[in-house]
Scaffold this active site. Structure first.
Site, PDB file in Angstrom:
ATOM      1  N   HIS A  96       0.845  -1.195   0.000  1.00  0.00           N
ATOM      2  CA  HIS A  96       0.000   0.000   0.000  1.00  0.00           C
ATOM      3  C   HIS A  96       0.887   1.255   0.000  1.00  0.00           C
ATOM      4  CE1 HIS A  96      -2.875   3.036   1.190  1.00  0.00           C
ATOM      5  NE2 HIS A  96      -3.817   2.204   0.787  1.00  0.00           N
ATOM      6  N   GLU A 166      -4.120   1.570  -7.563  1.00  0.00           N
ATOM      7  CA  GLU A 166      -4.485   2.690  -6.683  1.00  0.00           C
ATOM      8  C   GLU A 166      -3.646   3.904  -7.050  1.00  0.00           C
ATOM      9  OE1 GLU A 166      -6.446   1.840  -2.535  1.00  0.00           O
ATOM     10  OE2 GLU A 166      -4.304   2.065  -2.391  1.00  0.00           O
TER      11      GLU A 166
HETATM   12  P1  PGA Z   1      -9.665   5.692   0.259  1.00  0.00           P
HETATM   13  O1  PGA Z   1      -8.517   4.648   0.594  1.00  0.00           O
HETATM   14  O2  PGA Z   1     -10.839   4.892  -0.231  1.00  0.00           O
HETATM   15  O3  PGA Z   1      -9.938   6.401   1.554  1.00  0.00           O
HETATM   16  O4  PGA Z   1      -9.134   6.588  -0.790  1.00  0.00           O
HETATM   17  C1  PGA Z   1      -8.220   3.609  -0.270  1.00  0.00           C
HETATM   18  C2  PGA Z   1      -6.929   3.000   0.132  1.00  0.00           C
HETATM   19  O5  PGA Z   1      -6.010   3.727   0.536  1.00  0.00           O
HETATM   20  O6  PGA Z   1      -6.778   1.778   0.057  1.00  0.00           O
END
Ligand code: PGA
Length: 258
Positions: A96, A166
């Site tokens: 992450h 992401e």
């Molecule tokens: P968010 O987080 O939905 O608050 O943007 C997603 C993540 O960091 O996995």
């Protein structure tokens, strides 16, 4: 192939009471609902894994937000994949961007963890994505991250990895301008697919789930996660509100079948 909606609860639910209230509310909302095409995964902070295990809700699978790559021994403060397994975790979020940023996790660290998770029968949710500067400069970071983090993952194991695109610039954003368009997410998906096809072949790639994460909410899950062809979502902030999480699951579960 089933979709997956994984909640990343991050460093929230600060007490047992808060956790129990959360699970009670989520349980009540899920009661009587059936999701045929979507798996729900709650990735809890480590201290809540036992509580989540005791909750025993069959509609929800368990996951963690990190792990160490060794099974056991003198690694102060670390959590073993074997511990995760013993606390019913089927999934673990790895790589992450917050861990890359605050704990300086490298692709090489993530790679060791991916290999170890797979060895222990835990499915990694591998996060990749560019930050704002890399987006502006057009740096192709996603392929580099995939190459490094999946190094040594065999053809037999890759279908157990969930790739989560992401874009770091879209995480926890309250600004609709800081959300990717459907086309941008589609392009990222294609890029990831292309990489997987080159490494593992088209047939195996079909079995690999690719999901989207970054400010997913009930009002954008349709355009960002469904219209882009993604196989689900990693949900941060909105997963702290059980009703929002359930709505997102409903939207993704109801997506047109291909
Ligand atoms: P968010 O987080 O939905 O608050 O943007 C997603 C993540 O960091 O996995």
């Amino acid at each position: 192939m089933k979709n997956i909606v994984a909640s990343n609860l991050k460093m929230n639910l600060l007490s047992i009471n808060e956790r129990e209230a959360y699970l009670k509310r989520l349980g009540a909302l899920l009661a009587g609902k059936k999701f045929t095409d979507t798996e729900i995964v709650l990735c809890a902070p480590f201290v809540h894994l036992e509580g989540f295990k005791k909750w025993k809700n069959k509609k929800v699978k368990r996951g963690a937000q990190n792990m160490f790559f060794e099974d056991k021994g003198s690694f102060t403060g670390e959590i073993s994949p074997v511990m995760l397994k013993n606390f019913d975790c089927e999934y673990v979020i790895l790589g992450h961007s917050e861990r890359r940023k605050y704990i300086q996790e490298s692709n090489q660290d993530v790679n060791l963890k991916v290999i170890s998770a797979l060895k222990n029968g835990i499915k990694p949710i591998l996060c990749v994505g560019e930050d704002a500067d890399q987006k502006r400069d057009g740096t192709d970071i996603v392929v580099e991250q995939l190459q490094d983090c999946l190094n040594g993952v065999s053809k037999g194991k890759i279908e157990n990895v969930i790739i989560c695109y992401e874009p770091v610039w879209a995480i926890s954003s309250n600004n609709p301008d800081h959300l990717p368009t459907t086309n941008e997410v589609m392009s990222a998906r294609l890029l990831i697919k292309k990489f997987l096809v080159a490494e593992y072949g088209a047939k195996i790639t079909e079995k690999v789930k690719i999901i989207y994460g970054g400010s997913v909410a009930p009002d954008n899950a349709g355009t960002i996660c469904v219209d882009s062809g993604m196989d689900g979502a990693l949900v941060g902030k909105e997963s702290l509100t059980p009703s929002s999480l359930v709505k997102i699951v409903e939207i993704i579960d109801g997506k047109p079948k291909t």
